[in-house]
Design an enzyme around this catalytic site. Structure first.
Site, mmCIF file in Angstrom:
data_model
loop_
_atom_site.group_PDB
_atom_site.id
_atom_site.type_symbol
_atom_site.label_atom_id
_atom_site.label_comp_id
_atom_site.label_asym_id
_atom_site.label_seq_id
_atom_site.Cartn_x
_atom_site.Cartn_y
_atom_site.Cartn_z
ATOM 1 N N HIS A 84 32.988 39.284 34.859
ATOM 2 C CA HIS A 84 34.599 39.897 34.837
ATOM 3 C C HIS A 84 34.721 40.164 33.577
ATOM 4 O O HIS A 84 35.793 40.072 32.910
ATOM 5 C CB HIS A 84 35.593 38.701 35.410
ATOM 6 C CG HIS A 84 35.376 38.632 36.904
ATOM 7 N ND1 HIS A 84 36.300 39.025 37.811
ATOM 8 C CD2 HIS A 84 34.849 37.396 37.429
ATOM 9 C CE1 HIS A 84 35.777 38.481 38.983
ATOM 10 N NE2 HIS A 84 35.133 37.642 38.754
ATOM 11 N N ASN A 157 40.150 37.182 43.883
ATOM 12 C CA ASN A 157 39.658 38.553 44.122
ATOM 13 C C ASN A 157 40.540 39.349 44.884
ATOM 14 O O ASN A 157 41.258 38.902 45.923
ATOM 15 C CB ASN A 157 38.271 38.259 44.534
ATOM 16 C CG ASN A 157 37.141 37.684 43.483
ATOM 17 O OD1 ASN A 157 37.719 37.817 42.343
ATOM 18 N ND2 ASN A 157 36.312 37.041 43.902
ATOM 19 N N HIS A 348 41.977 29.826 34.689
ATOM 20 C CA HIS A 348 41.345 28.505 35.049
ATOM 21 C C HIS A 348 41.886 28.184 36.431
ATOM 22 O O HIS A 348 43.143 27.681 36.516
ATOM 23 C CB HIS A 348 41.578 27.458 34.028
ATOM 24 C CG HIS A 348 40.683 26.298 34.570
ATOM 25 N ND1 HIS A 348 39.900 26.090 35.684
ATOM 26 C CD2 HIS A 348 40.457 25.190 33.590
ATOM 27 C CE1 HIS A 348 39.184 24.911 35.462
ATOM 28 N NE2 HIS A 348 39.643 24.223 34.481
ATOM 29 N N TYR A 371 35.593 26.725 34.029
ATOM 30 C CA TYR A 371 36.269 27.675 33.574
ATOM 31 C C TYR A 371 36.687 27.224 32.131
ATOM 32 O O TYR A 371 36.802 27.969 31.129
ATOM 33 C CB TYR A 371 37.360 27.898 34.237
ATOM 34 C CG TYR A 371 37.338 28.928 35.518
ATOM 35 C CD1 TYR A 371 36.365 28.791 36.427
ATOM 36 C CD2 TYR A 371 37.746 30.427 35.435
ATOM 37 C CE1 TYR A 371 36.257 29.521 37.417
ATOM 38 C CE2 TYR A 371 37.220 31.325 36.448
ATOM 39 C CZ TYR A 371 36.594 30.636 37.671
ATOM 40 O OH TYR A 371 36.103 31.709 38.470
HETATM 41 FE FE1 HDD Z 1 35.046 32.924 38.608
HETATM 42 C C1 HDD Z 1 36.021 34.579 35.660
HETATM 43 C C2 HDD Z 1 37.127 34.939 40.292
HETATM 44 C C3 HDD Z 1 33.657 31.957 41.547
HETATM 45 C C4 HDD Z 1 33.114 30.819 36.946
HETATM 46 N N1 HDD Z 1 36.272 34.509 37.932
HETATM 47 C C5 HDD Z 1 36.896 34.769 36.722
HETATM 48 C C6 HDD Z 1 37.705 35.771 36.758
HETATM 49 C C7 HDD Z 1 37.950 36.051 38.210
HETATM 50 C C8 HDD Z 1 36.928 34.996 38.864
HETATM 51 C C9 HDD Z 1 39.111 37.032 38.793
HETATM 52 C C10 HDD Z 1 38.200 36.517 35.677
HETATM 53 C C11 HDD Z 1 39.126 35.953 35.116
HETATM 54 C C12 HDD Z 1 39.935 36.667 33.834
HETATM 55 O O1 HDD Z 1 40.253 37.923 34.236
HETATM 56 O O2 HDD Z 1 39.543 36.293 32.704
HETATM 57 N N2 HDD Z 1 35.247 33.314 40.351
HETATM 58 C C13 HDD Z 1 36.394 33.958 40.878
HETATM 59 C C14 HDD Z 1 36.630 33.730 42.473
HETATM 60 C C15 HDD Z 1 35.338 32.964 42.571
HETATM 61 C C16 HDD Z 1 34.666 32.640 41.571
HETATM 62 C C17 HDD Z 1 37.546 34.420 43.382
HETATM 63 C C18 HDD Z 1 35.410 32.485 44.080
HETATM 64 C C19 HDD Z 1 36.055 32.078 45.081
HETATM 65 N N3 HDD Z 1 33.573 31.593 39.150
HETATM 66 C C20 HDD Z 1 33.344 31.247 40.570
HETATM 67 C C21 HDD Z 1 32.171 30.097 40.271
HETATM 68 C C22 HDD Z 1 31.980 29.847 39.068
HETATM 69 C C23 HDD Z 1 32.678 30.977 38.176
HETATM 70 C C24 HDD Z 1 31.724 29.370 41.630
HETATM 71 C C25 HDD Z 1 31.334 28.671 38.399
HETATM 72 C C26 HDD Z 1 30.701 27.960 39.007
HETATM 73 N N4 HDD Z 1 34.343 32.703 36.650
HETATM 74 C C27 HDD Z 1 33.503 31.796 36.072
HETATM 75 C C28 HDD Z 1 33.401 31.820 34.512
HETATM 76 C C29 HDD Z 1 34.484 32.841 34.232
HETATM 77 C C30 HDD Z 1 35.039 33.598 35.530
HETATM 78 C C31 HDD Z 1 32.099 31.854 34.107
HETATM 79 C C32 HDD Z 1 33.925 34.250 33.211
HETATM 80 C C33 HDD Z 1 35.194 34.244 32.306
HETATM 81 C C34 HDD Z 1 35.931 33.140 32.569
HETATM 82 O O3 HDD Z 1 35.602 32.305 33.555
HETATM 83 O O4 HDD Z 1 37.034 32.884 32.040
HETATM 84 O O5 HDD Z 1 33.857 30.620 34.180
#
Ligand code: HDD
Length: 727
Positions: A84, A157, A348, A371
């Site tokens: 993202h 999402n 988060h 997160y």
């Molecule tokens: Fe995630 C970012 C949505 C599964 C780990 N995720 C992130 C963002 C969104 C989502 C919208 C961007 C937030 C922003 O604008 O800063 N993610 C989802 C959805 C998931 C999902 C809807 C499943 C239903 N994500 C998911 C899993 C993991 C992560 C299973 C890790 C085990 N996601 C992350 C992250 C991020 C992230 C690496 C990257 C930047 C952040 O968190 O802040 O931790």
């Protein structure tokens, strides 16, 4: 910018009280009328020249002004989000309808007098920060609610399911979809070997694949997307009773997409298409709006469904459990500074407030760890909650201390509990005083590294999604799969994918296979490599299709019950030239304006165009710097220099693309020589044009031209037109 101008310039109603904006004000910097200074506040006399030993001599190390400027610049970048990375944000507010107090004690969802500030960030998943907005991808829809009881983040999402069932697989999924590690190709695309290799071995991804290959993955605008919390969460009321809940956001303007060929062309013409659209519409006062809704399932019904509520690859069809609207969200202000707000915002799913709790969905459980962890490397310190955009409007007191870039000056000598030196403050809050108490859930189980057998139906909801689409939408899914898989170089991966698709729908698999020059071989048992080494393979074998699902209109964008014919905020390209009929331009322009849409004048050059009455009208764009993919419809009014238009390749391509992308096209009947030059021209002459869907000719006899144009524009696209398109 001057302080007093800021709210107005960013489109916010100046009197619209928003406590988060007030909270940000103490960090805003306004340089209007001020002297340039160093970071230490020393006024700078010259920031153009380094301090030197003589005009042509070497620079001096003592030049603290130059050193400070360059050092700061050298450290301006922070790591982009691991997923993202590309996104756009906006401020706004949420207002509750006040109808869920039986289910949740969350005050911001119950008290209709509270206007809860929000900050929303939309994003793509796979591309880097500078990648195109129109990639085929899932869109992030993350909302930070600054409630009076603390921050609640809905990190969702624009699709209601996910690729995988367990967070443990997330690094694999993301490694597979990101550019390949040996050459970092391709950017912001899933159309490559490693992604489809992974997917072809993970049948649990098939439902999400149907969504990702549908037009939902190429939205017309962030303002025209649904949002979903995906996981099943819990609402908890003041008696401690819990109800399962899924979160939905439905856009007021309807859910709309572009077509794939258009997406490819938008990426070249305006890679910031979605970012610009969001920013400009908020500046113009076209505030995007969503209705926030919930699907509620009583605890006692947990096992009533033919799928597991804890499985994030499943929806609860809206026909089974309707979505109850509980409030509305409006975005009405652009950030002042992209980095400070949109880039530094940290979401988060674990940021919850009393009345909202988690379930044991194993994807959600893993996210609860990930997160905070990621912010530590991205934002560099456990104090990221102090960054203005992240800090709550609710009071914050605890014994957490110190760390990089600490902003707060905690007064007093105690930073531990229990303490007697400060009467044990800050004090714990009882539940009755708003203290967060986790839901009283009984858990008794063996410690196992296993997937529940109730998660094994991987194909039924994929088929439900596919079968709920119109033929046009199904064709788009087929074409998307053909496109993506034709970019896969490893034939065995293509074959495995066709095999998996045949478990969802035989005809779908056959049509995709045709596009790949493959035959669908007799259905093999689908592989499931996403299980542990000692796992009982039989137990995890994907279940056969459950035929009990009825197609759901809510899954189709065309048949969606919330579909609206509004043309608000749509933009129509007027192809003009010198001598353009002022009467024609104004007639449609005024009619569009009355319905909330707008006309954009495209001319042979930048600057002004002379009308037939000698007036100047300003061209918004020139033929050579614009393209029909950036507009919702096209109109060609009477132009004196019509031959010049008919001979202009940009104009012809403009119209041909609009035709191919099923957009409404209107011509004044005087423009026959231009029509003949376009791909519409070979549809059998002017008198046959009335039979070509979505092409309108404005003659003296067709009095209803403007009404018809507006009506067709309200349909978004003229899908019957696809009969003329060969790909
Ligand atoms: Fe995630 C970012 C949505 C599964 C780990 N995720 C992130 C963002 C969104 C989502 C919208 C961007 C937030 C922003 O604008 O800063 N993610 C989802 C959805 C998931 C999902 C809807 C499943 C239903 N994500 C998911 C899993 C993991 C992560 C299973 C890790 C085990 N996601 C992350 C992250 C991020 C992230 C690496 C990257 C930047 C952040 O968190 O802040 O931790």
């Amino acid at each position: 910018m001057k302080k007093k101008d800021s709210a107005k310039a960013s489109g916010a109603p100046v009197n619209d009280a928003n406590v988060k904006l007030d909270n940000l004000e103490r960090n805003r910097e306004y340089s209007d009328g001020q002297f340039l200074t160093t970071d230490q506040g020393v006024r700078i006399n010259n920031d153009h020249d380094t301090l030197k030993a003589g005009e042509r001599g070497p620079s001096l190390l003592e030049d603290f002004i130059m050193r400070e400027k360059i050092t700061h610049f050298d450290h301006e970048r922070i790591p982009e989000r691991i997923v993202h990375a590309r996104g756009s944000g906006a401020h706004g507010y949420f207002e509750a309808y006040g109808n869920v107090s039986n289910y949740t004690k969350a005050a911001f969802l119950n008290d209709t007098s509270i206007k809860t500030p929000v900050f929303v960030r939309f994003s793509t998943v796979a591309g880097f920060r500078g990648s195109t907005d129109l990639a085929r991808d899932v869109r992030g829809f993350a909302i930070k609610f600054y409630t009076q009881e603390g921050n609640f983040d809905m990190v969702g999402n624009n699709m209601p399911v996910f690729f995988i069932q367990d967070a443990m697989k997330f690094p694999d999924l993301i490694h597979a979809v990101k550019p390949e590690p040996h050459n970092e190709i391709p950017q912001a695309q899933s159309a490559h070997d490693t992604f489809w290799d992974f997917i072809s071995l993970m049948p649990e991804s098939m439902h999400m694949i149907m969504w990702a290959m549908s037009d939902r993955a190429i939205p017309r605008s962030y303002r025209m997307m649904e949002g979903f919390g995906i996981h099943t969460f819990r609402f908890v009321n003041s008696e401690g009773k819990s109800t399962f809940v899924k979160f939905h956001l439905k856009p007021k303007l309807g859910t709309h997409a572009v077509v794939w060929d258009e997406a490819l062309k938008i990426s070249g013409n305006d890679p910031d298409f979605h970012r610009r659209d969001l920013y400009e519409n908020i500046e113009m006062g076209n505030f995007p709006e969503w209705e926030f809704g919930v699907q509620l399932v009583p605890e006692e019904d947990e096992h009533k469904f033919n799928f597991d509520l804890l499985d994030p690859t499943k929806i609860i069809p809206e026909e089974m459990v309707p979505v109850t609207p509980i409030g509305r969200m409006v975005l009405n202000r652009n950030p002042d500074n992209f980095f400070a707000e949109t880039e530094q915002v940290a979401f988060h799913p674990g940021h919850v407030v009393p009345g909202i709790d988690f379930t044991n969905d194993p994807l959600l459980q893993g996210r609860l760890f990930s997160y905070t962890d990621t912010q530590l490397s991205r934002l560099g310190s456990p104090n990221f909650h102090e960054i203005p955009i992240n800090r709550p409007v609710a009071p914050m007191h605890n014994n957490q201390r110190d760390g990089h870039m600490r902003q707060e000056i905690n007064v007093g000598k105690t930073h531990y509990s229990p303490n007697s030196l400060n009467d044990n403050y800050p004090a714990q809050a009882k539940e009755s005083e708003g203290g967060y108490v986790s839901h009283y859930e009984r858990v008794e189980a063996h410690k196992v590294r296993e997937r529940s057998e109730s998660f094994s139906d991987h194909f039924s909801q994929a088929a439900l999604f596919y079968n709920s689409q119109t033929t046009v939408e199904q064709n788009h899914i087929i074409n998307a799969l053909r496109f993506e898989l034709s970019k896969v170089e490893t034939v065995a991966v293509r074959e495995r994918m066709v095999g998996l698709l045949s478990q969802v729908d035989k005809k779908l698999a056959k049509k995709v296979a045709e596009g790949l020059g493959l035959a669908v071989s007799k259905p093999e048992k689908p592989m499931n490599k996403g299980v542990g080494a000692d796992a009982d393979q039989k137990k995890h074998e994907p279940k056969p299709l459950d035929k009990n699902y009825e197609p759901s209109d809510a899954l189709s964008m065309v048949k969606n019950p919330t579909v609206t014919n509004t043309i608000e905020t749509r933009q129509v390209a007027f192809l003009c030239g010198d001598g353009v009929s002022e009467k024609s331009v104004n007639a449609l322009k005024d009619a569009l304006k009355a319905k909330g849409a707008s006309a954009k004048i495209i001319g042979p050059h930048a600057g002004s165009i002379k009308t037939d009455t000698g007036k100047d009208i300003k061209a918004d764009f020139a033929f050579f710097s614009s393209s029909s993919v950036l507009f919702d419809a096209v109109y060609v009014p009477t132009v004196k220099s019509s031959d010049a238009l008919a001979k202009n390749d940009n104009v012809i391509e403009f119209i041909n693309n609009a035709f191919r992308h099923c957009k409404v096209i209107g011509f004044d009947s005087t423009m026959e020589n231009l029509i003949k030059m376009t791909s519409i021209g070979d549809k059998g002459g002017m008198d046959k044009l009335k039979d070509v869907p979505g092409v309108l000719v404005n003659s003296n006899t067709s009095k209803n031209f403007t009404d018809d144009f507006i009506k067709l524009l309200g349909q978004h696209r003229i899908w019957e037109r696809e009969q003329y398109i060969t790909e």
